[in-house]
Design an enzyme around this catalytic site. Structure first.
Site, PDB file in Angstrom:
ATOM      1  CB  CYS A 137      -0.957  -0.003   1.183  1.00  0.00           C
ATOM      2  SG  CYS A 137      -0.178  -0.327   2.783  1.00  0.00           S
ATOM      3  CG  HIS A 230      -0.424   4.482   3.938  1.00  0.00           C
ATOM      4  ND1 HIS A 230      -1.066   4.400   5.144  1.00  0.00           N
ATOM      5  CD2 HIS A 230      -0.023   3.213   3.627  1.00  0.00           C
ATOM      6  CE1 HIS A 230      -1.059   3.139   5.554  1.00  0.00           C
ATOM      7  NE2 HIS A 230      -0.439   2.400   4.657  1.00  0.00           N
ATOM      8  CB  THR A 311      -7.996  -0.362   3.272  1.00  0.00           C
ATOM      9  OG1 THR A 311      -9.009   0.637   3.332  1.00  0.00           O
ATOM     10  CG2 THR A 311      -7.185  -0.392   4.551  1.00  0.00           C
TER      11      THR A 311
END
Length: 332
Positions: A137, A230, A311
């Site tokens: 990710c 992030h 996610t």
């Protein structure tokens, strides 16, 4: 990750959920009972009542065309080859096999041609199925902007410092006592993933193998108390002298893919110096868009900030996008 897959697949125009598998402890129970649903949308009714099967090829119907895997890497390493050998095509988010030379690691907007490594994989491994991976990710967050810079100007070195959300560790991955009023300057294995996967993604596929990008990549990964999204600070040394405006134009015009889950534009470039921010920007384009801001010139290249929903774009959405690429390419 598994729950996000169910959330995204339930209304998908090309895919239908036909089977669910889990550990031996959950096999035989309903998905409602096994999942302990944590997502902020209701669990799909018909999926909730499906019976969960065992994670083994014998327990999966033969007429299923595509498997999405969100297994822990240790489990994926053990069972994903069994499914591919049994003839199933697997789009996996697990970290195992990502850097194997015959396993395609793809972001469809960046390196869709790498999916053709499947032909090499099938020949070398002697199976009828296939295994395709999406990257970590945090890697997904920075690679599309770097791909724009590499294509336009050439990337010679990358330094990145991440500010990663707690959902990246899973529901029980970081306790409240660890993360509230705190930041954790270490995420096990994360730095190595960013440093290797990015070079493979930005490499060139010659029909037989991927020649990784010849650039040094150094990562420092940190966990912070945000729920999703992030945020990363990136410094890229470039082969050419580039202005901040030229870098922004390259990123803003970098093409998307003609796939259902791919946003257009792929990269949103902010002029505001304090954007992107996780709470404000992680859900852009259903959580699939990459956001960039704070672009500045340095003595050796460009500095910028980049954000993605970890996610969605970084995990479940990435696997589904790879499934759409497999469908477009005729592998399913």
């Amino acid at each position: 990750m598994g729950q996000r897959l169910v959330q995204l697949l339930d209304p998908h125009p090309d895919f239908e959920i036909a089977a669910l598998t889990a550990s031996e402890d959950s096999a035989g129970t309903s998905y409602r009972e096994a999942a302990k649903w944590r997502i902020d949308t209701p669990i799909p009714g018909h999926v909730a009542e499906m019976t969960v099967g065992a994670t083994e090829p014998e327990a999966v119907p033969d007429d299923i065309d595509l498997l999405f895997s969100s297994l822990p890497s240790s489990v994926g390493e053990a069972v994903e080859p069994d499914f591919a050998e049994a003839g199933y095509v697997v789009s996996s988010n697990s970290s195992n096999f990502r850097t194997d030379p015959d396993v395609p690691l793809t972001i469809p907007e960046v390196n869709p041609d790498h999916v053709d490594l499947i032909d090499v994989q099938r020949e070398q491994r002697g199976w009828d199925g296939a295994l395709l991976k999406n990257p970590n990710c945090s890697t997904i967050t920075m690679v599309p902007p770097l791909a724009a810079l590499e294509e336009a100007f050439g990337v010679e070195r990358v330094d990145v410092s991440t500010l990663q959300a707690v959902s990246g560790a899973g529901y029980s991955g970081v306790t409240s006592m660890e993360i509230i009023d705190n930041a954790i300057p270490h995420i096990g294995g994360e730095e190595a993933k960013m440093e290797t996967e990015s070079r493979k993604l930005l490499g060139e596929f010659d029909g037989t193998e991927v020649e990784w990008l010849e650039a040094d990549v150094a990562a420092s990964c940190n966990r912070i108390p945000t729920l999703d999204g992030h945020l990363e600070n990136v410094w890229a040394d470039l082969a050419m002298d580039v202005s901040a405006e030229e870098a922004a134009e390259a990123m803003a015009t970098y093409p998307s893919a003609d796939l259902h889950s791919s946003p257009d534009p792929l990269i949103k470039v902010f002029e505001e110096p304090d954007r992107p921010q996780p709470r404000l920007d992680r859900n852009r384009e259903d959580g699939m868009q990459i956001s960039v801001g704070g672009i500045q010139e340095t003595e050796t290249g460009i500095q910028f900030n980049t954000l993605a929903h970890n996610t969605l774009r970084g995990a479940a959405g990435a696997s589904i996008l790879n499934g759409e690429l497999l469908l477009e390419k005729g592998y399913i």
